[in-house]
Each structure stands twice: as structure tokens, then as C-alpha cells.
Enzyme design. Structure first.
Site, mmCIF file in Angstrom:
data_model
loop_
_atom_site.group_PDB
_atom_site.id
_atom_site.type_symbol
_atom_site.label_atom_id
_atom_site.label_comp_id
_atom_site.label_asym_id
_atom_site.label_seq_id
_atom_site.Cartn_x
_atom_site.Cartn_y
_atom_site.Cartn_z
ATOM 1 N N THR A 95 -23.485 12.769 41.469
ATOM 2 C CA THR A 95 -22.478 12.861 40.557
ATOM 3 C C THR A 95 -22.694 14.157 39.592
ATOM 4 O OG1 THR A 95 -22.390 10.569 40.511
ATOM 5 C CG2 THR A 95 -21.670 11.547 38.623
ATOM 6 N N LYS A 170 -15.039 9.514 40.861
ATOM 7 C CA LYS A 170 -16.267 9.243 40.254
ATOM 8 C C LYS A 170 -16.349 8.951 38.715
ATOM 9 C CE LYS A 170 -20.465 7.435 40.103
ATOM 10 N NZ LYS A 170 -21.605 7.976 40.629
ATOM 11 N N LYS A 238 -25.910 11.582 31.550
ATOM 12 C CA LYS A 238 -25.377 12.750 32.082
ATOM 13 C C LYS A 238 -23.902 12.734 32.825
ATOM 14 C CE LYS A 238 -26.218 13.593 36.150
ATOM 15 N NZ LYS A 238 -25.398 13.183 37.523
#
Length: 301
Positions: A95, A170, A238
């Protein structure tokens, strides 16, 4: 023809994904920045523990990567690029930002190789069971060729568009997760304060309209007061910073993202950054404890 697949990045998610590629008869080798996990898994699965990414890339039709951060993705891509066979495909399940995915695709195009950004959702359970949701960006022709590899790791595999589209999908998922994490943490803290039997509550509400995968699988952590890392706070923090930056390019701040980033900052400062994201319950429960003790600031964790 069975594709020869290499796997890079053997963390909590990567090990399960690599095992599923092995079960499908595709895995030819693995590499990990820390060598011991690669050596152990290679011995278990009777495949190559490559000395470096280039050695692995030279053996493969497809290389799947699952690493932690944008810089890691680009480092691995650069390490493999010259060794990849023409027509090879790198499937990145990390990701990272959509911009990083587009940079990686451009770098590999110069070596006649394809790049698919293919981030995943479904937790360590989905990685283990081969039931991940996989969101893919990149050339449609590369997606079609990589479908057998993706199908070995996931149940819902969707091509969303050109490079970066998988990462945008995502990011959408991670925003939804932030809202669910907040809601479940608050609801469970409320239920605890009301003196409800929490295990029975999970069993019942898990079959109701407000249920979710996260509630069923992570609310039990809150009952036990133990938060083994399915998805670490640091990693979701993150990811939400990526969402924050993508929204900022539209001139927008997303309230759920901003609140969750603030809460994660507090959890990390308290030493809980490597626990599962369900540890946000600590903050929600603390609101009620503070209010019961007559403390200040009980309105927000």
C-alpha cells in the site's frame, strides 16, 4: 503454461500469500530484506531463497512484492529492473501512493517489463486463506496475463484502470476502515460502560445490520484486552497519511482520516504503535474511565 512466480516481502501478509502461490504450483523463489524469513520459508516450501531481488527476477515470469513503504517499492523495482525478462510483470501488493505506482510503472517500462499496482485487503486471515480483495491498476493486457497469480491469492480481484488506480481504490478502503475502527471502538467502550456481557454482544450484533468483518474479527481483542498485530497501528497510520495527501490535492480534509491520525499519534506515543488497530479501544475506553473518575477531556480521546 504455468507461470513462474517469485515473492518479495515475507511479513505477516506476505508469508500467507507466498504459501498460496506455492499451493497453486507457481512459486519458484522468495526474497526478504531480512534473510532468515526467506530461508525458513524456502526450506518449508522447497523453493529458492534468492540472494537478492535481481537473482529472483531473472528466474520469474511474475514477481509479487509486498513491502512496507513507497521507498521500499522503488528500491525493489530498481534492484530487479535490469534482470527482468522482457514481458515480465511485477505485481506490487504493497500500500503506497498512486504516484509511486506510476513512477514504478514508468521505470519498468524502460526495461520492457510491466507493473501492476495491486494492493490488498482482508488481513492476515485473508492472506492465509487466499481470500483477499485485490485492487489492481495498470495495463489491461498485463492484468489478464497476471490473473492466475492474483486468483491464487485473492477471492475478489478487480481491475480499476491505469497505473495508480489500484492504489486509489485501496486508499478508499483505508478511509472506510478508519470509520469502522472508530465506530466499533466507541460502541464497544459504550457497551462496556453499560455493563453489557461483551462476548454475547459480539455474537448477537455480529449478525445484525451494524456488523462488519472488522467487528466480528477484532472486537474480541477489546474484550480480551490483547491486541496481537493483524494490522499494526503504524501501518494504518502510514496508509492514512497517503489518504490525507491525496485528499489535500483536491483541497479537502477528511474528518474521519484527520481524527484517526490524531488518535494513532497518541497510541504510538503511548507505545502501542506495533499493536493491532483495534487497540484504539484503549482511547475510547479511557473516555468513559475519565468521565467516571470526574476527569476532564472525556468528550474526546
Amino acid at each position: 503454461m504455468t507461470l513462474a512466480v517469485g515473492f518479495i516481502g515475507l511479513g505477516a501478509m506476505g508469508r500467507g500469500m507466498a504459501r498460496n502461490l506455492h499451493r497453486a504450483g507457481m512459486l519458484c523463489g522468495v526474497w526478504n530484506r531480512t534473510p532468515a524469513p526467506a530461508a525458513e520459508l524456502a526450506a518449508e516450501l522447497d523453493c529458492l531463497a534468492a540472494a537478492n531481488p535481481a537473482v529472483l527476477a531473472a528466474q520469474c515470469d511474475v514477481v509479487v512484492t509486498c513491502v512496507s513503504a513507497d521507498g521500499d517499492v522503488l528500491d525493489v523495482v530498481d534492484a530487479m529492473a535490469a534482470a527482468l525478462r522482457p514481458g515480465s510483470i511485477v505485481v506490487d501488493c504493497s500500500t503506497v501512493s498512486a504516484g509511486t505506482a506510476r513512477v514504478a510503472a514508468r521505470r519498468l517500462a524502460g526495461h520492457q517489463a510491466e507493473f501492476l499496482d495491486a494492493p490488498v485487503s482482508g488481513g492476515v486471515e485473508g492472506a492465509r486463506d487466499g481470500t483477499l480483495a485485490i485492487m489492481v491498476g495498470g495495463e489491461a493486457s498485463a492484468f489478464e496475463r497476471a490473473k492466475p497469480v492474483l486468483a491464487a491469492m485473492g477471492r475478489a480481484v478487480t481491475h480499476f484502470g491505469p497505473s495508480g488506480a489500484g492504489q486509489a481504490a485501496k486508499a478508499t478502503n483505508q478511509i472506510m476502515c478508519a470509520g469502522i475502527i472508530q465506530a466499533v471502538g466507541e460502541a464497544m467502550a459504550f457497551a462496556k460502560a453499560e455493563g453489557l456481557p461483551l462476548e454475547a454482544l459480539i455474537e448477537t450484533l455480529g449478525k445484525g445490520a451494524g456488523s462488519s468483518w472488522y467487528f466480528v474479527n477484532r472486537a474480541p481483542n477489546m474484550v480480551r484486552g490483547a491486541y496481537p498485530p493483524g494490522f499494526r497501528v503504524r501501518l494504518h497510520e502510514k496508509d492514512l497519511r497517503i489518504c490525507h495527501d491525496m485528499a489535500a490535492r483536491h483541497g479537502v480534509q477528511l474528518p474521519v482520516v484527520e481524527m484517526t491520525l490524531l488518535h494513532y499519534k497518541r497510541l504510538i506515543e503511548q507505545g502501542h504503535g506495533d499493536e493491532d488497530i483495534s487497540t484504539i479501544f484503549r482511547l475510547k475506553d479511557g473516555m468513559f474511565a475519565s468521565a467516571a473518575a470526574g476527569g476532564q477531556g472525556a468528550a474526546e480521546p
